[in-house]
Design a protein around this motif. Sequence first.
Motif, PDB file in Angstrom:
ATOM      1  N   ILE A   1      38.954  39.311  39.707  1.00 49.24           N
ATOM      2  CA  ILE A   1      39.636  39.320  40.937  1.00 49.24           C
ATOM      3  C   ILE A   1      40.763  38.106  40.795  1.00 49.24           C
ATOM      4  CG2 ILE A   1      39.157  38.599  43.497  1.00 49.24           C
ATOM      5  CD1 ILE A   1      37.865  41.030  42.697  1.00 49.24           C
ATOM      6  N   LYS A   2      40.344  37.132  40.290  1.00 49.05           N
ATOM      7  CA  LYS A   2      41.662  36.193  40.238  1.00 49.05           C
ATOM      8  C   LYS A   2      42.691  36.617  39.125  1.00 49.05           C
ATOM      9  CE  LYS A   2      38.981  31.686  40.588  1.00 49.05           C
ATOM     10  NZ  LYS A   2      38.641  30.927  39.852  1.00 49.05           N
ATOM     11  N   PHE A   3      42.412  37.747  38.215  1.00 42.22           N
ATOM     12  CA  PHE A   3      43.268  38.136  37.373  1.00 42.22           C
ATOM     13  C   PHE A   3      44.335  39.305  38.191  1.00 42.22           C
ATOM     14  CE2 PHE A   3      44.337  42.492  35.300  1.00 42.22           C
ATOM     15  CZ  PHE A   3      45.145  41.839  34.303  1.00 42.22           C
ATOM     16  N   VAL A   4      43.561  40.011  39.108  1.00 44.21           N
ATOM     17  CA  VAL A   4      44.515  40.718  39.893  1.00 44.21           C
ATOM     18  C   VAL A   4      45.266  40.030  41.027  1.00 44.21           C
ATOM     19  CG1 VAL A   4      44.060  42.530  41.968  1.00 44.21           C
ATOM     20  CG2 VAL A   4      42.861  42.712  39.740  1.00 44.21           C
ATOM     21  N   ASP A   5      44.620  39.035  41.474  1.00 45.41           N
ATOM     22  CA  ASP A   5      45.491  38.114  42.306  1.00 45.41           C
ATOM     23  C   ASP A   5      46.862  37.231  41.560  1.00 45.41           C
ATOM     24  OD1 ASP A   5      44.036  38.220  44.683  1.00 45.41           O
ATOM     25  OD2 ASP A   5      42.758  36.357  44.185  1.00 45.41           O
ATOM     26  N   LYS A   6      46.488  37.160  40.355  1.00 44.84           N
ATOM     27  CA  LYS A   6      47.746  36.653  39.449  1.00 44.84           C
ATOM     28  C   LYS A   6      48.717  37.623  39.603  1.00 44.84           C
ATOM     29  CE  LYS A   6      48.731  34.891  35.103  1.00 44.84           C
ATOM     30  NZ  LYS A   6      48.205  34.505  33.765  1.00 44.84           N
ATOM     31  N   TYR A   7      48.364  38.952  39.414  1.00 48.81           N
ATOM     32  CA  TYR A   7      49.381  39.903  39.114  1.00 48.81           C
ATOM     33  C   TYR A   7      49.538  40.926  40.701  1.00 48.81           C
ATOM     34  CZ  TYR A   7      49.237  38.801  34.295  1.00 48.81           C
ATOM     35  OH  TYR A   7      49.128  37.890  33.143  1.00 48.81           O
ATOM     36  N   GLN A   8      49.513  40.124  41.638  1.00 47.39           N
ATOM     37  CA  GLN A   8      49.588  40.831  42.657  1.00 47.39           C
ATOM     38  C   GLN A   8      50.818  41.586  43.118  1.00 47.39           C
ATOM     39  OE1 GLN A   8      47.134  41.683  45.048  1.00 47.39           O
ATOM     40  NE2 GLN A   8      48.582  42.682  46.335  1.00 47.39           N
ATOM     41  N   ALA A   9      51.092  42.670  43.476  1.00 42.02           N
ATOM     42  CA  ALA A   9      52.194  43.329  43.609  1.00 42.02           C
ATOM     43  C   ALA A   9      52.811  43.173  45.143  1.00 42.02           C
ATOM     44  CB  ALA A   9      52.348  44.813  43.457  1.00 42.02           C
ATOM     45  N   GLU A  10      53.872  42.653  45.522  1.00 46.08           N
ATOM     46  CA  GLU A  10      54.287  42.568  46.696  1.00 46.08           C
ATOM     47  C   GLU A  10      54.812  43.603  47.531  1.00 46.08           C
ATOM     48  OE1 GLU A  10      56.142  40.440  44.058  1.00 46.08           O
ATOM     49  OE2 GLU A  10      54.591  38.978  44.300  1.00 46.08           O
ATOM     50  N   ASP A  11      55.452  44.589  46.754  1.00 45.87           N
ATOM     51  CA  ASP A  11      55.964  45.853  47.330  1.00 45.87           C
ATOM     52  C   ASP A  11      55.517  46.933  46.260  1.00 45.87           C
ATOM     53  OD1 ASP A  11      57.463  45.837  44.927  1.00 45.87           O
ATOM     54  OD2 ASP A  11      59.179  44.760  46.106  1.00 45.87           O
ATOM     55  N   GLU A  12      56.141  48.102  46.835  1.00 44.81           N
ATOM     56  CA  GLU A  12      55.476  49.317  46.125  1.00 44.81           C
ATOM     57  C   GLU A  12      56.495  49.769  45.028  1.00 44.81           C
ATOM     58  OE1 GLU A  12      52.699  50.757  46.607  1.00 44.81           O
ATOM     59  OE2 GLU A  12      52.230  49.824  48.635  1.00 44.81           O
TER      60      GLU A  12
END
Length: 158
Positions: free
Chosen positions: A39-50
Amino acid sequence: MIKLRTFNLEKVDKIKHYGLLMKLNRDEAVQEYISHNFIKFVDKYQAEDEKIAPNKSYVVKKDKKNIGVVATLNLSSVGELEIWYAIDKDLRGEGYGEKVLAEITPYLIENVSDLEDIKLRIKKKNLASKRIAENNGYILDDEDNDTDIYHYFGNSKK
């Protein structure tokens, strides 16, 4: 939403995609590649847009079904983009990994500026992922302890 040929990539939403994220978080095969909580991995690479870009993660969907997660990691100064993907454990062996890689590779080539090479790190014991990479035109280039490094545009040492 990013539309590939048969799959879509959607920004990760921890509430909407909770089931998939928790399943991948508990998956030992996924944990081997991530030195910390998924979950922290995904948060680190969170996309802001599409829009596809380096350092972003997306949920892979087919119709309304969550298939897995794909992440674009760092784009190096020489244009090498490392990608990472994980397919839902219950869907492995059905060809999704190979199809996702077959669709994301040309999409990245067409849509990421300054891209010169795509890199995959695959555990030596992960024979299925190595076969998927090779079937999609990736070439084994180097070895790093227990990891094989594949490149799409050939040998990076040229």
